[in-house]
Motif scaffolding. Sequence first.
Motif: not given
Length: 129
Positions: A86-115
């Motif tokens: 999930m590519f996050v907006k640059n304005s979210e970097i501060k919040a992103l820097s507090k996250l840790k592997k193994g934690e549960a999270i919800s993100v809201i995206c404007k678009k989801v694609s698939y490769t």
Amino acid sequence: MRVYVASVFLFLGLSGFLIAQPQHSKIFKTTPDELQEMFSENELAASEKLSGKLIEITGIITSVGKTMGEPYVSLDINHRFFSATMFVKNSEIKALSKLKKGEAISVICKKVSYTISPTGENCTIKKQK
């Protein structure tokens, strides 16, 4: 005069239908595994189902980082080698820097694609209660 006034009201009433309204009136809630399954079964149908909606994805963090200058959070999917990115907006970097592997999270995206796996674009981190 009455015909003129009626014509103006008719025009104004119909013009509301001609103005594009935001398409994000509904939030589609899902998990990374559900997205993986949807896209694996029928990529076109999954894209159509998600089109014009905000997508809230709730999952477990496998990694947080940057690639080519874009911040992201990866969420676990039931796959040995891949995760949902999930590519996050640059304005979210501060919040992103507090996250840790193994934690549960919800993100809201404007678009989801698939490769190879689901990829979210223009995402924000949902505030936890």
